[in-house]
Design a protein around this motif. Structure first.
Motif, PDB file in Angstrom:
ATOM      1  N   TRP A  60       0.823  -1.209   0.000  1.00  0.00           N
ATOM      2  CA  TRP A  60       0.000   0.000   0.000  1.00  0.00           C
ATOM      3  C   TRP A  60       0.856   1.258   0.000  1.00  0.00           C
ATOM      4  N   TRP A  61       2.088   1.173   0.493  1.00  0.00           N
ATOM      5  CA  TRP A  61       2.996   2.314   0.325  1.00  0.00           C
ATOM      6  C   TRP A  61       3.271   2.531  -1.155  1.00  0.00           C
ATOM      7  N   ALA A  66       3.807   5.720  -5.434  1.00  0.00           N
ATOM      8  CA  ALA A  66       4.566   5.397  -6.645  1.00  0.00           C
ATOM      9  C   ALA A  66       4.634   6.556  -7.623  1.00  0.00           C
ATOM     10  N   GLY A  67       3.664   7.472  -7.573  1.00  0.00           N
ATOM     11  CA  GLY A  67       3.679   8.600  -8.498  1.00  0.00           C
ATOM     12  C   GLY A  67       4.900   9.495  -8.362  1.00  0.00           C
ATOM     13  N   HIS A  68       5.629   9.391  -7.256  1.00  0.00           N
ATOM     14  CA  HIS A  68       6.807  10.221  -7.025  1.00  0.00           C
ATOM     15  C   HIS A  68       8.020   9.710  -7.804  1.00  0.00           C
ATOM     16  N   TYR A  69       7.950   8.482  -8.356  1.00  0.00           N
ATOM     17  CA  TYR A  69       9.139   7.846  -8.911  1.00  0.00           C
ATOM     18  C   TYR A  69       8.969   7.610 -10.414  1.00  0.00           C
ATOM     19  N   ALA A 172      16.464  11.517   2.790  1.00  0.00           N
ATOM     20  CA  ALA A 172      15.451  12.531   2.496  1.00  0.00           C
ATOM     21  C   ALA A 172      15.176  12.729   1.008  1.00  0.00           C
ATOM     22  N   PRO A 173      16.190  12.774   0.111  1.00  0.00           N
ATOM     23  CA  PRO A 173      15.894  13.031  -1.308  1.00  0.00           C
ATOM     24  C   PRO A 173      15.068  11.947  -1.993  1.00  0.00           C
ATOM     25  N   HIS A 174      14.910  10.802  -1.338  1.00  0.00           N
ATOM     26  CA  HIS A 174      14.239   9.677  -1.986  1.00  0.00           C
ATOM     27  C   HIS A 174      12.734   9.648  -1.740  1.00  0.00           C
ATOM     28  N   PHE A 175      12.212  10.617  -0.994  1.00  0.00           N
ATOM     29  CA  PHE A 175      10.805  10.526  -0.583  1.00  0.00           C
ATOM     30  C   PHE A 175      10.058  11.812  -0.881  1.00  0.00           C
ATOM     31  N   ALA A 176       8.741  11.673  -1.065  1.00  0.00           N
ATOM     32  CA  ALA A 176       7.885  12.825  -1.360  1.00  0.00           C
ATOM     33  C   ALA A 176       7.520  13.594  -0.115  1.00  0.00           C
ATOM     34  N   HIS A 236      -3.029  11.498   0.586  1.00  0.00           N
ATOM     35  CA  HIS A 236      -2.031  10.431   0.666  1.00  0.00           C
ATOM     36  C   HIS A 236      -1.484   9.972  -0.682  1.00  0.00           C
ATOM     37  N   VAL A 237      -2.219  10.155  -1.771  1.00  0.00           N
ATOM     38  CA  VAL A 237      -1.788   9.645  -3.075  1.00  0.00           C
ATOM     39  C   VAL A 237      -0.952  10.705  -3.780  1.00  0.00           C
ATOM     40  N   VAL A 238       0.279  10.338  -4.142  1.00  0.00           N
ATOM     41  CA  VAL A 238       1.175  11.239  -4.862  1.00  0.00           C
ATOM     42  C   VAL A 238       0.829  11.187  -6.347  1.00  0.00           C
ATOM     43  N   VAL A 239       0.580  12.353  -6.932  1.00  0.00           N
ATOM     44  CA  VAL A 239       0.234  12.434  -8.349  1.00  0.00           C
ATOM     45  C   VAL A 239       1.504  12.335  -9.184  1.00  0.00           C
ATOM     46  N   GLY A 240       1.454  11.560 -10.248  1.00  0.00           N
ATOM     47  CA  GLY A 240       2.591  11.402 -11.151  1.00  0.00           C
ATOM     48  C   GLY A 240       2.407  10.168 -11.995  1.00  0.00           C
ATOM     49  N   ASP A 241       3.181  10.086 -13.070  1.00  0.00           N
ATOM     50  CA  ASP A 241       3.047   8.943 -13.967  1.00  0.00           C
ATOM     51  C   ASP A 241       3.453   7.637 -13.288  1.00  0.00           C
ATOM     52  N   GLY A 242       4.543   7.673 -12.529  1.00  0.00           N
ATOM     53  CA  GLY A 242       5.001   6.478 -11.836  1.00  0.00           C
ATOM     54  C   GLY A 242       5.510   5.404 -12.774  1.00  0.00           C
TER      55      GLY A 242
END
Length: 445
Positions: A60-61, A66-69, A172-176, A236-242
């Motif tokens: 669920w993480w 996943a949109g952040h990556y 820190a740089p690896h997370f939204a 909670h949901v990060v927007v992005g293509d992922g």
């Protein structure tokens, strides 16, 4: 029976970083299916395990963040930094999130009720199993149809989650967001859409959070759940293509539907199991509609979906009285998950046939999630949600008999092909010409 040892209230995290500890108490509002070390088997001593919770939280993480990556590699790197990964001498990767389960109420065997709430029995007067063909739960408990398997009711547990209060400079740089943001997203999605044990996407082991650090969580009344879900998805949901192919939650409301009792927006169920039964009964009606007068669950009648007729055409086998039906030759129900086993009951029809993925990835979890939700006022609704996920495995589909491939079919329908799918009573499961079977099911609800 020996009693499992009580774990400590929290476990130390690596690195000497300041930690935050939270205690959360959950009750299962639907029966627990499996949950033990062996598939579909219960563990009477430890029905809820910390390793299982960790696995659910990792999923669920990914579904929320996943949109952040941009790539799978970037997501895997971040996941390993937070939840742990295989370590080497040069690159240790212990988990920064520690989980300890305690105060487990193991519950009891689930008793299948009749219409009056009494145990449903067979011809000998013995209570039937949840997978028995007369059980109203047999459609979602089909792995237990061949055995008198049981599921557990009344399970509850507490778990303590320990996490860093702030990121280490290298992380820190690896997370939204902050550690609290990342873990809160996983916890919220898991307890809202997931569960414990097996077959959680069909509603088994559904969670309801009772307490957070001794306080009741701030949940809305049932009439406010729609708005609350939209707010939580936006939070909670990060927007992005992922990464391509990663199952994810979407902020778009069209991908879920709340189902109140009798389709009234102000009428809700008192028992979450009743809301759950409504959901999977409607799924059964959609995927396996019965002709008028066909009430025997062991002989459901001839399907008007295209897959059985396509198999007859491919194998050139059919019972003589089964006249050919118009068929697209497509396999649209693959979108509900794989594998699918087609069993023909009549002499002359094809042998058992399976639809699965090609190559090593031959299975695909269903993107459709069905489960009840309990609101802050104690009332329940049914939730149907479609994950943004691939509809077939990356290698495509394989139709097989006796482990040999007999065709590589397609699952995508055109509007004209969808309009062919009509039952004897004139009903159109795909609403005339909707080629997206999952969207059509949400409309069917």
């Amino acid at each position: 029976m020996r009693k499992p040892p009580e774990p400590p209230p929290s476990l130390p995290a690596p690195g000497g970083v300041a930690q935050i500890v939270q205690a959360r108490r959950y009750a299962l509002i639907t029966p627990l299916f499996g949950g033990g070390v062996a598939p579909s088997r219960q563990d009477p001593i430890t029905p809820v395990r910390g390793t299982a919770i960790r696995g659910h939280l990792r999923f669920w993480w990914r579904a929320t963040r996943a949109g952040h990556y941009a790539t799978v590699a970037a997501l895997r790197e971040a996941e390993g930094r937070l939840w742990g990964a295989a370590s080497t001498n040069d690159a240790p990767r212990p988990s920064q999130v520690q989980i300890a389960v305690s105060e487990v109420a193991p519950g009891h065997d689930f008793v299948v009720p009749d219409n009056r709430g009494r145990p449903l029995t067979d011809n000998r007067g013995d209570p039937i199993s949840v997978g028995h063909f007369r059980s109203p739960f047999s459609y979602v408990a089909f792995p237990l149809q061949q055995a008198r398997g049981t599921v557990r009711d009344g399970v509850a547990f507490t778990f303590h989650v320990t996490a860093p209060a702030a990121w280490r400079e290298a992380d820190a740089p690896h997370f939204a967001g902050s550690p609290q943001d990342e873990i809160a997203a996983a916890l919220w999605a898991w307890e809202t859409f997931g569960g414990i044990g097996a077959r959680t996407r069909r509603g088994f082991g559904a969670l309801h959070c009772l307490l957070i650090d001794g306080q009741k969580p701030d949940l809305p009344a049932a009439t406010g759940l729609e708005r609350w879900l939209a707010e939580q998805l936006a939070r909670h949901v990060v927007v992005g293509d992922g990464p391509v192919g990663m199952p994810r939650l979407s902020r778009e409301l069209r991908w879920y539907r709340l189902v109140p009792e009798r389709q009234s927006p102000t009428s809700f169920w008192a028992d979450p199991v009743d809301a759950w039964r409504q959901l999977f009964t409607r799924l059964k009606d959609f995927r396996q509609p019965r002709p008028p007068g066909s009430d025997d669950p062991r002989r459901p009648g001839r399907s008007r979906w295209p897959e059985p007729e396509a198999i007859r055409s491919i194998t050139r086998r059919r019972m003589p009285r089964h006249q050919p039906l118009p068929t697209s030759g497509k396999f649209p129900r693959a979108a509900f998950g794989l594998p699918i086993i087609f069993q023909f009951k009549d002499q002359g029809d094809p042998d058992q046939t399976s639809l699965q993925g090609v190559g090593d990835i031959d299975r695909l979890a269903s993107p459709l999630i069905l489960r009840p939700l309990v609101a802050g006022d104690g009332k329940a609704v049914g939730l149907a949600l479609v994950l943004d996920a691939p509809r077939v495995p990356p290698g495509g589909l394989s139709l097989r008999q006796r482990k040999a491939e007999i065709a590589t079919p397609d699952h995508t329908l055109t509007p004209a092909e969808a309009s062919q799918i009509m039952e004897r009573d004139g009903r159109r499961p795909l609403f005339g010409n909707n080629p997206d079977v999952l969207e059509a099911f949400l409309n069917f609800l």
